[in-house]
Design an enzyme around this catalytic site. Sequence first.
Site, PDB file in Angstrom:
ATOM      1  N   ASP A 105       0.857  -0.900  -0.366  1.00 31.26           N
ATOM      2  CA  ASP A 105       0.223   0.557   0.011  1.00 31.26           C
ATOM      3  C   ASP A 105       0.993   1.304   0.557  1.00 31.26           C
ATOM      4  O   ASP A 105       0.707   1.923   0.849  1.00 31.26           O
ATOM      5  CB  ASP A 105      -0.944  -0.259   1.521  1.00 31.26           C
ATOM      6  CG  ASP A 105      -2.285   1.077   0.720  1.00 31.26           C
ATOM      7  OD1 ASP A 105      -2.552   1.213   0.221  1.00 31.26           O
ATOM      8  OD2 ASP A 105      -2.706   1.469   1.966  1.00 31.26           O
ATOM      9  N   ASP A 144      -3.156  -3.990  -5.150  1.00 32.02           N
ATOM     10  CA  ASP A 144      -2.362  -2.460  -5.116  1.00 32.02           C
ATOM     11  C   ASP A 144      -1.668  -2.752  -5.511  1.00 32.02           C
ATOM     12  O   ASP A 144      -0.440  -1.404  -5.524  1.00 32.02           O
ATOM     13  CB  ASP A 144      -2.398  -2.171  -3.903  1.00 32.02           C
ATOM     14  CG  ASP A 144      -4.014  -1.494  -3.242  1.00 32.02           C
ATOM     15  OD1 ASP A 144      -5.260  -2.015  -3.688  1.00 32.02           O
ATOM     16  OD2 ASP A 144      -4.490  -1.786  -1.842  1.00 32.02           O
ATOM     17  N   ASP A 290     -10.724   0.505   6.170  1.00 30.52           N
ATOM     18  CA  ASP A 290      -9.765   1.140   5.045  1.00 30.52           C
ATOM     19  C   ASP A 290      -9.150   1.652   5.254  1.00 30.52           C
ATOM     20  O   ASP A 290      -7.863   1.414   5.037  1.00 30.52           O
ATOM     21  CB  ASP A 290     -10.641   1.970   4.020  1.00 30.52           C
ATOM     22  CG  ASP A 290     -11.410   0.661   2.352  1.00 30.52           C
ATOM     23  OD1 ASP A 290     -11.444  -0.179   2.631  1.00 30.52           O
ATOM     24  OD2 ASP A 290     -12.560   1.827   2.543  1.00 30.52           O
TER      25      ASP A 290
END
Length: 316
Positions: A105, A144, A290
Amino acid sequence: MLLTPALTALAAVAQPSTAHAAGPVTTLTDGFYVDPDSTAQQWIDAHRADGRAGAIQSSIADVPTARWFGNWSGAIGTATGAYTGAAAAKGRLPILVAYNIPDRDICAGQSGGGAGSPAEYATWIAAFAGGIGSRPAVVVLEPDALGGESCMTPAQTAVRNAMLRNAVAQFKAKAPNTLLYLDAGNPAWVGADTMARRLVDAGVGGAHGFSLNVSNFLPTTQNTAYGNAVNAVLRSTKGYTKPFVVDTSRNGNGSDGTWCNPPGRRIGTPTRWGGGAEMLLWIKAPGESDGNCGTGAGSSGGQFLPEVAYKLIYGY
């Protein structure tokens, strides 16, 4: 790509049954494994008297949803082996997410972390695949990771691609009945031509396919159009296409343009085969935050928030 005999048998089980809803399309999920220890189920078990528990049980906890594995999972081979073993004992197909790549991330940082080095990751992912072994499974590889290459230097990108290519090779060698999907971000992040190139560089040729919309909210139709566009580039440049899956866990109301705990979103089509992609899957668990943002202010990534889960059911 042809399925192995074991996966062909499970795919047949997972297809909609004539004993259920009428019509050619159904959201029923025969054949997929429901995690009995999901964060939603854990919350329900501890809050049976809560007025929201019934709706969260039927609309979220009872829907087959991926379990995410990372550095919190302990001995990873033991963890993936236990999870896929439990699913196999019930004749169900489990959905797993491998989420431990170094600099995880890197763009957003809300779920930062990952293995401490490429060598550590290589050991971890080999054990992940080895734990699954010959059992049938669906695995989404590193959400991601390819989208995040936009925030990396060329040298970092080369290292990441090498790690992903090795991961694909590990699953091919150690987990032959796994449907492995290399994550390809979402349509609002990277253009289809760029993503097709990134997929190739990361070894998608050796994977079963690619995944879209993980933890995002974009409509299924937008994702399928994007997946088809990526495949058009793959076909023209490499001579092959790949199946893809779409995360529909929170895209029932589409996107408002933000990604981190936005209000007004809604759960989408429950996990199923078909629906415009090879599968529509609940990859991000509805109700899990999130990060410290939006309707999840004060929470951490992956923390289950019952009020957020409840609002996702009804779209407010």
